[in-house]
Design an enzyme around this catalytic site. Structure first.
Site, PDB file in Angstrom:
ATOM      1  N   ASP A   1      41.471 194.923  75.004  1.00 50.53           N
ATOM      2  CA  ASP A   1      42.667 195.773  74.965  1.00 50.53           C
ATOM      3  C   ASP A   1      43.491 195.465  73.718  1.00 50.53           C
ATOM      4  O   ASP A   1      43.336 194.405  73.101  1.00 50.53           O
ATOM      5  CB  ASP A   1      43.516 195.599  76.241  1.00 50.53           C
ATOM      6  CG  ASP A   1      43.974 194.166  76.481  1.00 50.53           C
ATOM      7  OD1 ASP A   1      43.193 193.235  76.175  1.00 50.53           O
ATOM      8  OD2 ASP A   1      45.104 193.969  76.955  1.00 50.53           O
TER       9      ASP A   1
ATOM     10  N   GLU B   1      44.951 191.425  78.399  1.00 52.78           N
ATOM     11  CA  GLU B   1      45.514 190.232  77.789  1.00 52.78           C
ATOM     12  C   GLU B   1      46.858 190.560  77.181  1.00 52.78           C
ATOM     13  O   GLU B   1      47.795 189.786  77.245  1.00 52.78           O
ATOM     14  CB  GLU B   1      44.573 189.665  76.720  1.00 52.78           C
ATOM     15  CG  GLU B   1      44.880 188.227  76.316  1.00 52.78           C
ATOM     16  CD  GLU B   1      45.901 188.104  75.192  1.00 52.78           C
ATOM     17  OE1 GLU B   1      46.395 186.993  74.982  1.00 52.78           O
ATOM     18  OE2 GLU B   1      46.216 189.096  74.526  1.00 52.78           O
TER      19      GLU B   1
HETATM   20 ZN    ZN Z   1      44.681 188.737  71.166  1.00 57.51          ZN
END
Ligand code: ZN
Length: 378
Positions: free
Chosen positions: A72, A136
């Site tokens: 992501d 993340e």
């Molecule tokens: Zn990163």
């Protein structure tokens, strides 16, 4: 142009073309699954909620070396400020542009092509795993943390884990992160008593109370750090008090603060010292704590030394070890993996307009990962 260069560059571009704004994986995990399955990896999706997670393993004996990361990206921001479309990978002046180019699709591409080469070659022992998430840059609740809890419940362990985050700062290869500080948030409410400002004796001014205590908190030495860690830092991020009226002493004051802490201070020790200081000033207060992550450290040993040697010989730079910066998914992996390090390309453009990675760094990055895995599995 070598096959490794061509293959890694092509995959990095394909990943940038996936619009994987957190927590969407934009098709990146399916793309990687089809590639690594063809190289003999057993792929398992450990999705949770709207978050995609991939756990792929090659081999069935120990030790297990894991390559971890995220597909992501943060949102691109104002599109008109980008020189080229953030989701159309574009080569210019030896650089590859696109959102996530550095954080961390180049690292993911280099890890995947390295893992494929190791899987296709002969090796004496051990297994290789790839752990990728699409959460993340967002809440980081259903991503790596969720995969780690599943693996822990199954009794699986990781011997060595490399996270391909962009850690290089001035020159490719100059920094390996072998740990991170902990992060502890707090919200302090100081209670006073509201009254007319002309009659302060009828109330209690929480701003005056807080001024004394905050000055002590900011001048306190919490610890001195150690050879790997800076001293613990206490920072205030928000202060709010007052009704807006100039003739009222407010009833409360709110302070938000954060500790970035070394392993020399535990969460409970920081909380206890804070309470001592607040009580010493006879404050009426409430404090609420949120632990973002415990500190972790991988000292010099098999993983750090093997990776350092690979970086030195392939990138031509002696890397230094660092534990600075914000938190990363390393904090979730540390309890499961005996050793965790982070190493990847330059991080000067991450989260910025016109994010990019140096094309010439892709092949050495992949070769560094490959050599490190091979050495660990010899
Ligand atoms: Zn990163």
């Amino acid at each position: 142009m070598s096959d490794i260069h061509r293959d890694t560059l092509q995959l990095a571009k394909a990943l940038i073309a996936c619009r994987s704004v957190t927590p969407d994986d934009g098709g990146a995990l399916a793309l990687i699954t089809s590639r690594v399955s063809a190289a003999g990896f057993r792929c398992e999706r450990l999705d949770r909620g709207s978050v995609g997670n991939l756990w792929a393993v090659h081999g069935s004996s120990g030790p297990l070396v894991c390559l971890a990361g995220h597909v992501d990206v943060v949102p691109p921001g104002p599109l008109e400020q980008w020189t080229s479309d953030p989701f159309i990978p574009t080569e210019r002046d030896g650089l590859l542009f696109g959102r996530g180019a550095a954080d961390m699709k180049a690292g993911v591409a280099a890890m995947v092509t390295a893992a494929e080469r190791v899987a296709r070659g002969a090796r004496a022992r051990g297994s290789i795993a790839i752990l990728l998430t699409s959460d993340e840059e967002g809440d980081a609740v259903d991503g790596t943390a969720a995969v780690v809890s599943t693996l822990t419940a199954r009794g699986e362990t990781i011997d060595a884990c490399i996270v391909g985050e962009p850690t290089s700062t001035e020159r490719f290869g100059d920094t390996i992160k072998n740990g991170r500080r902990g992060s502890l948030n707090g919200k302090l409410r100081v209670h006073g008593q509201q009254c007319h400002i002309a009659y302060p004796e009828r109330g209690r001014n929480p701003i005056h109370d807080a001024a004394r205590v905050l000055s002590e908190l900011v001048s306190t030495e919490w610890d001195r750090g150690n050879q790997y860690f800076q001293p613990t830092s206490f920072q205030i991020s928000n202060v709010h008090a007052g009704t807006g009226a100039s003739n009222i002493i407010p009833g409360t004051l709110d302070v938000a603060f954060n500790f970035r802490f070394s392993p020399e201070s535990s969460t409970s020790a920081l909380q206890a010292r804070m309470r001592d200081i607040l009580d010493g000033h006879r404050l009426h207060y409430d404090v609420e704590w949120t632990l973002i992550g415990e500190p972790f450290l991988t000292p010099r040993g098999a993983l750090v030394d093997t990776l350092m040697a690979a970086v030195t010989s392939i990138a031509g730079v002696q890397p230094s070890l660092s534990t600075t910066g914000g938190t990363s998914d390393g904090r979730f992996l540390a309890p499961l993996a005996r050793e965790v390090v982070e190493f990847g390309p330059l991080n000067d453009s991450i989260h910025k307009i016109d994010e990019h990675v140096r094309i010439a760094d892709l092949e050495p990055l992949s070769v560094i990962y490959e050599r490190t895995i091979r050495q660990l599995l010899m």
